[in-house]
Motif scaffolding. Structure first.
Motif, PDB file in Angstrom:
ATOM      1  N   THR A  40     -40.090  59.841  81.945  1.00 18.75           N
ATOM      2  CA  THR A  40     -39.643  59.077  83.110  1.00 18.75           C
ATOM      3  C   THR A  40     -39.358  57.625  82.761  1.00 18.75           C
ATOM      4  O   THR A  40     -38.796  56.905  83.581  1.00 18.75           O
ATOM      5  N   SER A  41     -39.773  57.200  81.593  1.00 21.83           N
ATOM      6  CA  SER A  41     -39.674  55.821  81.136  1.00 21.83           C
ATOM      7  C   SER A  41     -40.683  54.950  81.904  1.00 21.83           C
ATOM      8  O   SER A  41     -41.436  55.438  82.749  1.00 21.83           O
ATOM      9  N   VAL A  42     -40.680  53.681  81.592  1.00 22.43           N
ATOM     10  CA  VAL A  42     -41.426  52.697  82.373  1.00 22.43           C
ATOM     11  C   VAL A  42     -40.389  51.874  83.104  1.00 22.43           C
ATOM     12  O   VAL A  42     -39.552  51.216  82.481  1.00 22.43           O
ATOM     13  N   ARG A  43     -40.400  51.926  84.428  1.00 23.62           N
ATOM     14  CA  ARG A  43     -39.390  51.271  85.237  1.00 23.62           C
ATOM     15  C   ARG A  43     -39.739  49.801  85.435  1.00 23.62           C
ATOM     16  O   ARG A  43     -40.896  49.441  85.624  1.00 23.62           O
ATOM     17  N   VAL A  44     -38.722  48.956  85.390  1.00 22.39           N
ATOM     18  CA  VAL A  44     -38.877  47.523  85.641  1.00 22.39           C
ATOM     19  C   VAL A  44     -38.356  47.273  87.045  1.00 22.39           C
ATOM     20  O   VAL A  44     -37.142  47.250  87.278  1.00 22.39           O
ATOM     21  N   LEU A  45     -39.271  47.108  88.003  1.00 23.89           N
ATOM     22  CA  LEU A  45     -38.908  47.091  89.415  1.00 23.89           C
ATOM     23  C   LEU A  45     -39.533  45.907  90.143  1.00 23.89           C
ATOM     24  O   LEU A  45     -40.625  45.437  89.776  1.00 23.89           O
ATOM     25  N   LYS A  46     -38.845  45.461  91.189  1.00 22.96           N
ATOM     26  CA  LYS A  46     -39.423  44.418  92.043  1.00 22.96           C
ATOM     27  C   LYS A  46     -40.632  44.990  92.772  1.00 22.96           C
ATOM     28  O   LYS A  46     -40.686  46.174  93.097  1.00 22.96           O
ATOM     29  N   LYS A  47     -41.601  44.121  93.036  1.00 26.20           N
ATOM     30  CA  LYS A  47     -42.787  44.551  93.771  1.00 26.20           C
ATOM     31  C   LYS A  47     -42.376  45.125  95.118  1.00 26.20           C
ATOM     32  O   LYS A  47     -41.549  44.550  95.827  1.00 26.20           O
ATOM     33  N   GLY A  48     -42.926  46.280  95.442  1.00 27.54           N
ATOM     34  CA  GLY A  48     -42.634  46.914  96.716  1.00 27.54           C
ATOM     35  C   GLY A  48     -41.421  47.818  96.694  1.00 27.54           C
ATOM     36  O   GLY A  48     -41.207  48.583  97.631  1.00 27.54           O
ATOM     37  N   LYS A  49     -40.611  47.745  95.618  1.00 20.52           N
ATOM     38  CA  LYS A  49     -39.424  48.585  95.540  1.00 20.52           C
ATOM     39  C   LYS A  49     -39.773  49.916  94.884  1.00 20.52           C
ATOM     40  O   LYS A  49     -40.583  49.985  93.974  1.00 20.52           O
ATOM     41  N   SER A  50     -39.162  50.990  95.366  1.00 22.27           N
ATOM     42  CA  SER A  50     -39.374  52.336  94.828  1.00 22.27           C
ATOM     43  C   SER A  50     -40.864  52.692  94.745  1.00 22.27           C
ATOM     44  O   SER A  50     -41.402  52.933  93.668  1.00 22.27           O
ATOM     45  N   PRO A  51     -41.534  52.741  95.900  1.00 20.31           N
ATOM     46  CA  PRO A  51     -42.976  53.042  95.905  1.00 20.31           C
ATOM     47  C   PRO A  51     -43.298  54.427  95.371  1.00 20.31           C
ATOM     48  O   PRO A  51     -44.458  54.711  95.041  1.00 20.31           O
ATOM     49  N   GLU A  52     -42.288  55.293  95.261  1.00 16.20           N
ATOM     50  CA  GLU A  52     -42.548  56.635  94.757  1.00 16.20           C
ATOM     51  C   GLU A  52     -42.808  56.646  93.247  1.00 16.20           C
ATOM     52  O   GLU A  52     -43.317  57.630  92.707  1.00 16.20           O
ATOM     53  N   VAL A  53     -42.459  55.551  92.560  1.00 15.06           N
ATOM     54  CA  VAL A  53     -42.709  55.459  91.116  1.00 15.06           C
ATOM     55  C   VAL A  53     -44.171  55.084  90.905  1.00 15.06           C
ATOM     56  O   VAL A  53     -44.649  54.065  91.417  1.00 15.06           O
ATOM     57  N   ALA A  54     -44.893  55.911  90.181  1.00 14.67           N
ATOM     58  CA  ALA A  54     -46.327  55.706  89.970  1.00 14.67           C
ATOM     59  C   ALA A  54     -46.606  54.397  89.241  1.00 14.67           C
ATOM     60  O   ALA A  54     -45.795  53.919  88.449  1.00 14.67           O
ATOM     61  N   GLU A  55     -47.760  53.824  89.524  1.00 17.55           N
ATOM     62  CA  GLU A  55     -48.170  52.563  88.910  1.00 17.55           C
ATOM     63  C   GLU A  55     -48.186  52.662  87.388  1.00 17.55           C
ATOM     64  O   GLU A  55     -47.873  51.693  86.689  1.00 17.55           O
ATOM     65  N   ALA A  56     -48.524  53.823  86.868  1.00 16.20           N
ATOM     66  CA  ALA A  56     -48.585  54.014  85.410  1.00 16.20           C
ATOM     67  C   ALA A  56     -47.211  53.992  84.767  1.00 16.20           C
ATOM     68  O   ALA A  56     -47.101  53.850  83.541  1.00 16.20           O
ATOM     69  N   ASN A  57     -46.164  54.108  85.591  1.00 18.20           N
ATOM     70  CA  ASN A  57     -44.799  54.191  85.070  1.00 18.20           C
ATOM     71  C   ASN A  57     -43.932  53.016  85.510  1.00 18.20           C
ATOM     72  O   ASN A  57     -42.704  53.127  85.509  1.00 18.20           O
ATOM     73  N   ARG A  58     -44.544  51.879  85.851  1.00 15.55           N
ATOM     74  CA  ARG A  58     -43.749  50.756  86.320  1.00 15.55           C
ATOM     75  C   ARG A  58     -44.379  49.420  85.938  1.00 15.55           C
ATOM     76  O   ARG A  58     -45.590  49.324  85.741  1.00 15.55           O
ATOM     77  N   VAL A  59     -43.531  48.395  85.824  1.00 13.03           N
ATOM     78  CA  VAL A  59     -43.984  47.016  85.650  1.00 13.03           C
ATOM     79  C   VAL A  59     -43.169  46.148  86.598  1.00 13.03           C
ATOM     80  O   VAL A  59     -42.122  46.567  87.100  1.00 13.03           O
ATOM     81  N   ASP A  60     -43.630  44.937  86.834  1.00 15.95           N
ATOM     82  CA  ASP A  60     -42.939  44.027  87.744  1.00 15.95           C
ATOM     83  C   ASP A  60     -41.749  43.365  87.066  1.00 15.95           C
ATOM     84  O   ASP A  60     -41.852  42.867  85.931  1.00 15.95           O
ATOM     85  N   ALA A  61     -40.626  43.338  87.770  1.00 15.14           N
ATOM     86  CA  ALA A  61     -39.436  42.650  87.281  1.00 15.14           C
ATOM     87  C   ALA A  61     -39.679  41.149  87.260  1.00 15.14           C
ATOM     88  O   ALA A  61     -40.603  40.632  87.898  1.00 15.14           O
ATOM     89  N   ILE A  62     -38.842  40.436  86.522  1.00 13.14           N
ATOM     90  CA  ILE A  62     -38.941  38.983  86.437  1.00 13.14           C
ATOM     91  C   ILE A  62     -38.300  38.363  87.669  1.00 13.14           C
ATOM     92  O   ILE A  62     -37.137  38.632  87.980  1.00 13.14           O
ATOM     93  N   SER A  63     -39.038  37.523  88.363  1.00 12.12           N
ATOM     94  CA  SER A  63     -38.524  36.877  89.564  1.00 12.12           C
ATOM     95  C   SER A  63     -37.347  35.966  89.210  1.00 12.12           C
ATOM     96  O   SER A  63     -37.424  35.149  88.289  1.00 12.12           O
ATOM     97  N   GLY A  64     -36.242  36.118  89.941  1.00 12.48           N
ATOM     98  CA  GLY A  64     -35.060  35.297  89.714  1.00 12.48           C
ATOM     99  C   GLY A  64     -34.178  35.767  88.583  1.00 12.48           C
ATOM    100  O   GLY A  64     -33.202  35.098  88.246  1.00 12.48           O
ATOM    101  N   ALA A  65     -34.521  36.896  87.973  1.00 11.34           N
ATOM    102  CA  ALA A  65     -33.727  37.417  86.851  1.00 11.34           C
ATOM    103  C   ALA A  65     -33.446  38.895  87.083  1.00 11.34           C
ATOM    104  O   ALA A  65     -33.753  39.743  86.249  1.00 11.34           O
ATOM    105  N   THR A  66     -32.824  39.175  88.210  1.00 15.15           N
ATOM    106  CA  THR A  66     -32.601  40.566  88.622  1.00 15.15           C
ATOM    107  C   THR A  66     -31.773  41.346  87.617  1.00 15.15           C
ATOM    108  O   THR A  66     -32.141  42.452  87.212  1.00 15.15           O
ATOM    109  N   LEU A  67     -30.645  40.782  87.171  1.00 13.76           N
ATOM    110  CA  LEU A  67     -29.746  41.526  86.292  1.00 13.76           C
ATOM    111  C   LEU A  67     -30.350  41.736  84.903  1.00 13.76           C
ATOM    112  O   LEU A  67     -30.167  42.790  84.295  1.00 13.76           O
ATOM    113  N   THR A  68     -31.076  40.746  84.408  1.00 18.08           N
ATOM    114  CA  THR A  68     -31.731  40.923  83.109  1.00 18.08           C
ATOM    115  C   THR A  68     -32.827  41.966  83.210  1.00 18.08           C
ATOM    116  O   THR A  68     -32.982  42.815  82.319  1.00 18.08           O
TER     117      THR A  68
END
Length: 202
Positions: free
Chosen positions: A158-186
Motif C-alpha cells: 500500500t506504500s506509506v502515504r504522505v497526506l494532510k492531517k485529517g485527509k483520507s481517514p481510511e488510510v491506517a496510521e501505520a501506512n501514513r505520515v503528515d505532509a509538509i505544511s505549505g508544500a502540497t505539490l512537493t
C-alpha cells in the motif's frame, strides 16, 4: 591614438578566446576527479542517513558505504542494495524518483527484512523552495517514516502515504505520515514516488 587593422583585431580576439577556452577546459578536466569524489560522497551520505548512520563525516561516507552495503540485482536495472544498518540489523535500500514543484526529487528507502517495515528514508531535491518543499530533506519530516509499514494487514503493498492531517481517514496510521505544511505539490511528489516502489524484484 594608434589604429589597429581588422586583421590584427581578429587575431587578437581569436587568440584571447582560444586561451580562455583552453584554460576553462584545463580547469574542468582537472577538477572532474574531485567533483566525482564529492558526488559519490554525497550519494553515499544519502543512503547511510536512511540506514540510520547520523554521525558520518563526508570524507568517510564512501568508505563506510563500501564496507556496509552491496548492490542487489534488479530486473529493471534500478538501484537497490543490501545494507547493514546502524543498529546492526540488515536492510534493503530502494531508490525512488519523482517530481516536486520545481524539478526532480528522489530518495532512498531502507526496508527491514520483513519486506514491509521502513527503517529509514532520505530525500533530496534539485530546486524545491527553501523552507517549504525543500523540507523533504529535514529530519522532522523523514523521521516520521521510521517504523511505518509499506503493506497492509493482509500483506498487500500500500506504500506509506504522505497526506494532510485529517485527509483520507481510511488510510491506517501505520501506512501514513503528515505532509509538509505549505508544500502540497512537493508532498504529493513524495507520495507518488513512494507509490511507484516495486519491492517484488528487490
Amino acid at each position: 591614438m594608434k589604429n589597429f587593422s581588422n586583421t590584427y583585431i581578429f587575431l587578437y580576439i581569436s587568440i584571447l578566446v582560444i586561451a580562455v577556452v583552453s584554460l576553462l577546459t584545463f580547469l574542468t578536466l582537472g577538477l572532474k576527479p574531485r567533483q566525482e569524489v564529492n558526488e559519490r560522497a554525497d550519494w553515499a551520505m544519502q543512503i547511510l542517513r536512511a540506514a540510520g548512520y547520523k554521525q558520518v563525516a563526508v570524507n568517510e561516507a564512501a568508505r563506510i558505504f563500501d564496507q556496509q552495503a552491496t548492490a542487489l540485482p534488479t530486473t529493471d536495472g534500478s538501484e537497490a542494495y543490501s545494507i547493514r544498518c546502524a543498529d546492526g540489523s540488515q536492510g534493503r535500500v530502494v531508490r525512488v524518483d519523482g517530481k516536486g514543484l520545481w524539478g526532480a526529487i528522489w530518495g532512498y528507502v531502507v526496508v527491514a527484512e520483513d519486506g514491509s517495515t521502513i527503517k529509514g528514508v532520505s530525500f533530496a531535491h534539485k530546486s524545491e523552495t527553501p523552507g517549504l518543499g525543500a523540507n523533504i530533506t529535514d529530519e522532522r519530516f523523514t523521521s516520521q517514516f521510521v517504523g511505518k509499514q509499506l503493506r497492509d494487514m493482509a500483506g498487500n503493498f500500500t506504500s506509506v502515504r504522505v497526506l494532510k492531517k485529517g485527509k483520507s481517514p481510511e488510510v491506517a496510521e501505520a501506512n501514513r505520515v503528515d505532509a509538509i505544511s505549505g508544500a502540497t505539490l512537493t508532498s504529493q511528489g513524495v507520495d507518488e514516488m513512494l507509490l511507484k516502489m516495486n519491492l517484488e524484484d528487490k
